[in-house]
Design a protein around this motif. Sequence first.
Motif, mmCIF file in Angstrom:
data_model
loop_
_atom_site.group_PDB
_atom_site.id
_atom_site.type_symbol
_atom_site.label_atom_id
_atom_site.label_comp_id
_atom_site.label_asym_id
_atom_site.label_seq_id
_atom_site.Cartn_x
_atom_site.Cartn_y
_atom_site.Cartn_z
ATOM 1 N N TYR A 167 -25.893 -25.818 -9.578
ATOM 2 C CA TYR A 167 -26.330 -25.163 -10.812
ATOM 3 C C TYR A 167 -26.083 -26.012 -12.053
ATOM 4 O O TYR A 167 -26.497 -25.643 -13.149
ATOM 5 N N TYR A 211 -25.457 -11.141 -4.033
ATOM 6 C CA TYR A 211 -25.897 -11.011 -5.424
ATOM 7 C C TYR A 211 -26.246 -12.393 -5.966
ATOM 8 O O TYR A 211 -25.445 -13.323 -5.885
ATOM 9 N N ARG A 212 -27.441 -12.540 -6.484
ATOM 10 C CA ARG A 212 -27.824 -13.798 -7.126
ATOM 11 C C ARG A 212 -28.493 -13.486 -8.451
ATOM 12 O O ARG A 212 -29.210 -12.502 -8.576
ATOM 13 N N VAL A 213 -28.274 -14.368 -9.427
ATOM 14 C CA VAL A 213 -28.910 -14.178 -10.726
ATOM 15 C C VAL A 213 -30.409 -14.413 -10.568
ATOM 16 O O VAL A 213 -31.229 -13.648 -11.063
ATOM 17 N N SER A 218 -31.846 -19.691 -6.165
ATOM 18 C CA SER A 218 -30.748 -19.836 -5.218
ATOM 19 C C SER A 218 -31.272 -20.248 -3.847
ATOM 20 O O SER A 218 -30.726 -21.135 -3.188
ATOM 21 N N THR A 224 -26.915 -19.079 -0.163
ATOM 22 C CA THR A 224 -26.964 -17.922 0.736
ATOM 23 C C THR A 224 -26.598 -16.639 -0.006
ATOM 24 O O THR A 224 -26.787 -15.551 0.513
ATOM 25 N N GLY A 225 -26.036 -16.761 -1.209
ATOM 26 C CA GLY A 225 -25.583 -15.585 -1.938
ATOM 27 C C GLY A 225 -24.224 -15.097 -1.454
ATOM 28 O O GLY A 225 -23.752 -14.042 -1.865
ATOM 29 N N GLY A 227 -21.473 -17.464 -1.167
ATOM 30 C CA GLY A 227 -20.450 -18.456 -1.533
ATOM 31 C C GLY A 227 -19.304 -17.883 -2.348
ATOM 32 O O GLY A 227 -18.130 -18.071 -2.008
ATOM 33 N N LEU A 228 -19.615 -17.158 -3.414
ATOM 34 C CA LEU A 228 -18.547 -16.654 -4.283
ATOM 35 C C LEU A 228 -17.822 -15.459 -3.656
ATOM 36 O O LEU A 228 -16.640 -15.252 -3.916
ATOM 37 N N ALA A 229 -18.536 -14.693 -2.826
ATOM 38 C CA ALA A 229 -17.861 -13.601 -2.111
ATOM 39 C C ALA A 229 -16.782 -14.201 -1.204
ATOM 40 O O ALA A 229 -15.662 -13.681 -1.116
ATOM 41 N N THR A 252 -20.644 -23.505 -16.790
ATOM 42 C CA THR A 252 -19.840 -22.469 -16.141
ATOM 43 C C THR A 252 -18.528 -23.076 -15.649
ATOM 44 O O THR A 252 -18.508 -24.219 -15.195
HETATM 45 P P1 ADP Z 1 -25.488 -18.888 -3.832
HETATM 46 O O1 ADP Z 1 -25.438 -19.280 -2.418
HETATM 47 O O2 ADP Z 1 -26.738 -18.168 -4.217
HETATM 48 O O3 ADP Z 1 -25.157 -20.020 -4.758
HETATM 49 P P2 ADP Z 1 -22.946 -17.710 -4.642
HETATM 50 O O4 ADP Z 1 -22.255 -16.508 -4.123
HETATM 51 O O5 ADP Z 1 -22.227 -19.011 -4.522
HETATM 52 O O6 ADP Z 1 -24.353 -17.760 -3.925
HETATM 53 O O7 ADP Z 1 -23.305 -17.463 -6.153
HETATM 54 C C1 ADP Z 1 -23.966 -16.258 -6.506
HETATM 55 C C2 ADP Z 1 -24.874 -16.484 -7.699
HETATM 56 O O8 ADP Z 1 -24.080 -16.800 -8.842
HETATM 57 C C3 ADP Z 1 -25.827 -17.651 -7.541
HETATM 58 O O9 ADP Z 1 -27.012 -17.281 -6.892
HETATM 59 C C4 ADP Z 1 -26.075 -18.039 -8.995
HETATM 60 O O10 ADP Z 1 -27.068 -17.201 -9.536
HETATM 61 C C5 ADP Z 1 -24.754 -17.720 -9.681
HETATM 62 N N1 ADP Z 1 -23.877 -18.903 -9.824
HETATM 63 C C6 ADP Z 1 -22.829 -19.250 -9.053
HETATM 64 N N2 ADP Z 1 -22.215 -20.356 -9.512
HETATM 65 C C7 ADP Z 1 -22.904 -20.730 -10.605
HETATM 66 C C8 ADP Z 1 -22.777 -21.808 -11.553
HETATM 67 N N3 ADP Z 1 -21.819 -22.738 -11.410
HETATM 68 N N4 ADP Z 1 -23.671 -21.859 -12.579
HETATM 69 C C9 ADP Z 1 -24.639 -20.930 -12.704
HETATM 70 N N5 ADP Z 1 -24.819 -19.895 -11.847
HETATM 71 C C10 ADP Z 1 -23.962 -19.795 -10.818
#
Ligand code: ADP
Length: 274
Positions: A167, A211-213, A218, A224-225, A227-229, A252
């Motif tokens: 990103y 959840y993805r923005v 993505s 995969t949506g 990663g952060l979970a 970010t």
């Molecule tokens: P993904 O596999 O879609 O990256 P994540 O769970 O890692 O899934 O992140 C969820 C969503 O958070 C991403 O789809 C993106 O929209 C947003 N996101 C995560 N990290 C960043 C970042 N460093 N900058 C901008 N958006 C981010």
Amino acid sequence: SAEQRWELRINSLNDGLKLVQLSDQSSSYAAERMRTDFVANASHELRTPLAAIKGFIETLQNPAAGKDDDTRARFLKIMFDEADRMQRLVEDLMSLSRIEAEKFQLPNEPVDLSKLIAESKGFFLNSRGKKDRDYLVDLPTNMPFIVGDRSQLAQLIQNLVSNAFKYGRKGTPIKVHATINRSGAILKLSVSDQGDGIAPEHLTRLTERFYRVDKGRSKAIGGTGLGLAIVKHIAERHGGRLEISSVISQGTTVSVFLPIAKSAADNADVTNES
Ligand code: ADP
């Protein structure tokens, strides 16, 4: 509301008296609801690439449609990418379920995060398409060990760094930064990028599964949506927490706060002296 569930129980007692019990089932209902939503979402995420792969196989199997080599190669590439996507999803789903299954086991290896960060730097700088990016590392000289699960902490770093690369804007550096709080009890590990940033209304939802923005974006960059979970689960399993701060069109920073165990600090000292 949809999340409110009450259970009413009426028991007749001996002499015509009735015992009425009302209990709040909302939280177990919400947990059950989350679980079924998750299974539905995961199935849907897997079904989409699977349908695409089947569709292309059927097209290739049809002898009537004379396919030139270029078209065949293009179809095979799409099929490969879709299978790749399914593989990443399955791997992330397996990680999540492994972390959940181990929730009640305390991770207990002394882990040298600076080594994991160096490995992650090597990995990203060697991977294709990342060569134009700087990977900056800024760690305290007395970087303590964290008592934890080495492979999970490696995955936590990998997921955050991979998001920063995905990103962050082309050509901009990503930065991994760590500080120790004043009492020496908490390590704050941050990964920053210079990207488009995330609007405030999304921030609290980013650690939700799937959840993805921007779903299209993505997917296009291999997300995969999950990663952060996964990062949130790993941080919590280590007694830590996650903080995401972002400025639109600037970038970010995702920070993980991890407790530094007393014995972990001792371990680090021992290692440094030897
Ligand atoms: P993904 O596999 O879609 O990256 P994540 O769970 O890692 O899934 O992140 C969820 C969503 O958070 C991403 O789809 C993106 O929209 C947003 N996101 C995560 N990290 C960043 C970042 N460093 N900058 C901008 N958006 C981010």
